[in-house]
Design a protein around this motif. Structure first.
Motif, PDB file in Angstrom:
ATOM      1  N   ALA A   1      16.154 -25.474 -20.122  1.00  0.00           N
ATOM      2  CA  ALA A   1      15.114 -26.269 -20.792  1.00  0.00           C
ATOM      3  C   ALA A   1      15.476 -26.640 -22.224  1.00  0.00           C
ATOM      4  N   ILE A   2      16.201 -25.775 -22.902  1.00  0.00           N
ATOM      5  CA  ILE A   2      16.534 -26.007 -24.311  1.00  0.00           C
ATOM      6  C   ILE A   2      17.802 -26.855 -24.414  1.00  0.00           C
ATOM      7  N   PRO A   3      17.774 -27.927 -25.185  1.00  0.00           N
ATOM      8  CA  PRO A   3      18.960 -28.784 -25.330  1.00  0.00           C
ATOM      9  C   PRO A   3      20.185 -27.998 -25.792  1.00  0.00           C
ATOM     10  N   ALA A   4      21.353 -28.395 -25.294  1.00  0.00           N
ATOM     11  CA  ALA A   4      22.596 -27.665 -25.569  1.00  0.00           C
ATOM     12  C   ALA A   4      22.849 -27.497 -27.063  1.00  0.00           C
ATOM     13  N   LYS A   5      22.590 -28.524 -27.848  1.00  0.00           N
ATOM     14  CA  LYS A   5      22.833 -28.455 -29.294  1.00  0.00           C
ATOM     15  C   LYS A   5      21.994 -27.356 -29.932  1.00  0.00           C
ATOM     16  N   ALA A   6      20.746 -27.234 -29.496  1.00  0.00           N
ATOM     17  CA  ALA A   6      19.845 -26.221 -30.053  1.00  0.00           C
ATOM     18  C   ALA A   6      20.247 -24.815 -29.611  1.00  0.00           C
ATOM     19  N   ARG A   7      20.834 -24.711 -28.408  1.00  0.00           N
ATOM     20  CA  ARG A   7      21.247 -23.394 -27.902  1.00  0.00           C
ATOM     21  C   ARG A   7      22.423 -22.818 -28.675  1.00  0.00           C
ATOM     22  N   ARG A   8      23.214 -23.710 -29.296  1.00  0.00           N
ATOM     23  CA  ARG A   8      24.444 -23.258 -29.948  1.00  0.00           C
ATOM     24  C   ARG A   8      24.209 -22.626 -31.314  1.00  0.00           C
ATOM     25  N   LYS A   9      22.995 -22.709 -31.837  1.00  0.00           N
ATOM     26  CA  LYS A   9      22.736 -22.117 -33.150  1.00  0.00           C
ATOM     27  C   LYS A   9      21.452 -21.284 -33.106  1.00  0.00           C
ATOM     28  N   GLY A  10      21.362 -20.366 -34.055  1.00  0.00           N
ATOM     29  CA  GLY A  10      20.168 -19.525 -34.116  1.00  0.00           C
ATOM     30  C   GLY A  10      20.237 -18.347 -33.166  1.00  0.00           C
ATOM     31  N   PRO A  11      19.105 -17.694 -32.937  1.00  0.00           N
ATOM     32  CA  PRO A  11      19.063 -16.510 -32.063  1.00  0.00           C
ATOM     33  C   PRO A  11      19.248 -16.884 -30.598  1.00  0.00           C
ATOM     34  N   HIS A  12      19.271 -15.890 -29.745  1.00  0.00           N
ATOM     35  CA  HIS A  12      19.379 -16.104 -28.299  1.00  0.00           C
ATOM     36  C   HIS A  12      18.272 -17.075 -27.865  1.00  0.00           C
ATOM     37  N   PRO A  13      18.599 -18.072 -27.052  1.00  0.00           N
ATOM     38  CA  PRO A  13      17.598 -19.083 -26.678  1.00  0.00           C
ATOM     39  C   PRO A  13      16.346 -18.533 -26.008  1.00  0.00           C
ATOM     40  N   ALA A  14      16.438 -17.339 -25.399  1.00  0.00           N
ATOM     41  CA  ALA A  14      15.270 -16.770 -24.707  1.00  0.00           C
ATOM     42  C   ALA A  14      14.437 -15.855 -25.602  1.00  0.00           C
ATOM     43  N   LYS A  15      14.900 -15.593 -26.793  1.00  0.00           N
ATOM     44  CA  LYS A  15      14.248 -14.585 -27.651  1.00  0.00           C
ATOM     45  C   LYS A  15      12.770 -14.892 -27.892  1.00  0.00           C
ATOM     46  N   ARG A  16      12.474 -16.110 -28.287  1.00  0.00           N
ATOM     47  CA  ARG A  16      11.090 -16.452 -28.651  1.00  0.00           C
ATOM     48  C   ARG A  16      10.159 -16.454 -27.441  1.00  0.00           C
ATOM     49  N   THR A  17      10.651 -16.934 -26.315  1.00  0.00           N
ATOM     50  CA  THR A  17       9.814 -16.958 -25.110  1.00  0.00           C
ATOM     51  C   THR A  17       9.522 -15.553 -24.613  1.00  0.00           C
ATOM     52  N   PHE A  18      10.532 -14.688 -24.635  1.00  0.00           N
ATOM     53  CA  PHE A  18      10.321 -13.304 -24.216  1.00  0.00           C
ATOM     54  C   PHE A  18       9.355 -12.611 -25.166  1.00  0.00           C
ATOM     55  N   GLN A  19       9.493 -12.876 -26.463  1.00  0.00           N
ATOM     56  CA  GLN A  19       8.560 -12.304 -27.433  1.00  0.00           C
ATOM     57  C   GLN A  19       7.144 -12.753 -27.133  1.00  0.00           C
TER      58      GLN A  19
END
Length: 303
Positions: free
Chosen positions: A189-207
């Motif tokens: 669901a998260i665009p590839a460019k956004a996945r390459r930076k910041g925390p793990h892409p699933a972190k916020r959803t799991f939180q």
């Protein structure tokens, strides 16, 4: 099975809690009992320390570990029921209380609890396994708009709408059963460019799912108010939070009680800005990186 939680900012906690011998203290989020153990040492043989946790495994571990300590009490309950807990113990006031909010290291590390986005496990995320609602229930039965709201409100995830949409589409074929299945959906669901930076892409959803499933923010402000009302004159409240939603509640409440009118007591804020872990601690315990500590002292305005 015994487990141990490396206590975050233990030096700072003990400093701001100002533990005194013979005092009565509450560790409202017992976890692996790391903070509890150090508070117990400081309180001495004449002190009393009460550990509260909604996770029965935490309580059972602590009871076994501290079975020879007569000044240690453990209660399997939600800290939001503090008034009733202390009433049952015939305790009318306390010298200090600590909250180390969020999920414990043990819960993250134990795969079958389903809190971690890095380990494959059933989608559970319940802190209290007696409750019925699980993360699997939310992911597979809540409608798209409600999922979007939960992920955005509790996870502050900017791609909440896309993630909710992808979840709903994926579950049409079969239910999303495990943590890594959900991680795969989120990554898609998260665009590839956004996945390459910041925390793990699933972190916020799991939180977000964890906070929602466990109602972590529901009644949190009232819980703090109850705790403050139970503090003795000079008693202290220390709160460690791990995301902005919790920290905002603490900051707002402390400031409210700093200028509170109509009550016989106020709070003296001891931390002008949140205290954060030293770099050395973060290197040794990366999970401490987002921790923020705030502390305040109650005082009687009539004195």
């Amino acid at each position: 099975m015994q487990y141990y939680h490396k206590p975050i900012m233990i030096k700072e906690v003990l400093n701001y809690l100002n533990v005194k011998e013979e005092g009565i203290y509450v560790d409202a989020t017992l976890g692996g009992a790391g903070h509890f153990q150090e508070i117990l040492k400081k309180a001495g043989e004449k002190g009393l320390v009460i550990g509260i946790d909604r996770d029965i495994e935490s309580i059972e571990n602590a009871k076994e570990k501290f079975k020879d300590n007569k000044n240690a009490i453990f209660v399997h309950d939600n800290f939001k029921n503090l008034k009733g807990i202390l009433k049952d113990l015939n305790i009318s006031s306390i010298d200090g209380i600590l909250y180390d909010l969020g999920v414990s290291s043990y819960q993250l590390d134990k795969e079958e609890r389903g809190f971690s986005y890095q380990k494959d496990a059933p989608l559970d995320m319940r802190m209290d396994t007696r409750q019925k609602l699980t993360a699997r229930d939310v992911v597979n039965t809540y409608d798209k708009e409600e999922l979007k709201r939960i992920i955005y409100e509790y996870g502050e995830e900017r791609f909440a709408g896309r993630i909710a949409n992808f979840i709903v589409e994926r579950r049409k074929n079969k239910p999303i059963e495990t943590t890594l299945e959900l991680v795969e959906v989120i990554k898609d669901a998260i665009p590839a460019k956004a996945r390459r930076k910041g925390p793990h892409p699933a972190k916020r959803t799991f939180q977000a799912l964890r906070i929602f499933v466990n109602e972590e923010l529901v009644g949190l402000e009232q819980a703090f108010k109850d705790a403050i009302s139970l503090l003795k004159d000079g008693g202290r409240i220390v709160v460690i939070s791990f995301h902005s939603l919790e920290d905002r509640i603490v900051k707002r409440l402390f400031n409210e009680f700093k200028k509170e009118g109509g009550l016989t007591y106020k709070l003296r804020i001891l931390t002008s800005k949140p205290v954060v872990p030293e770099e050395e601690e973060i290197i040794g315990n990366p999970r401490a990186r987002s921790a923020k500590l705030r502390a305040a002292e109650k005082f009687d305005v009539l004195k």
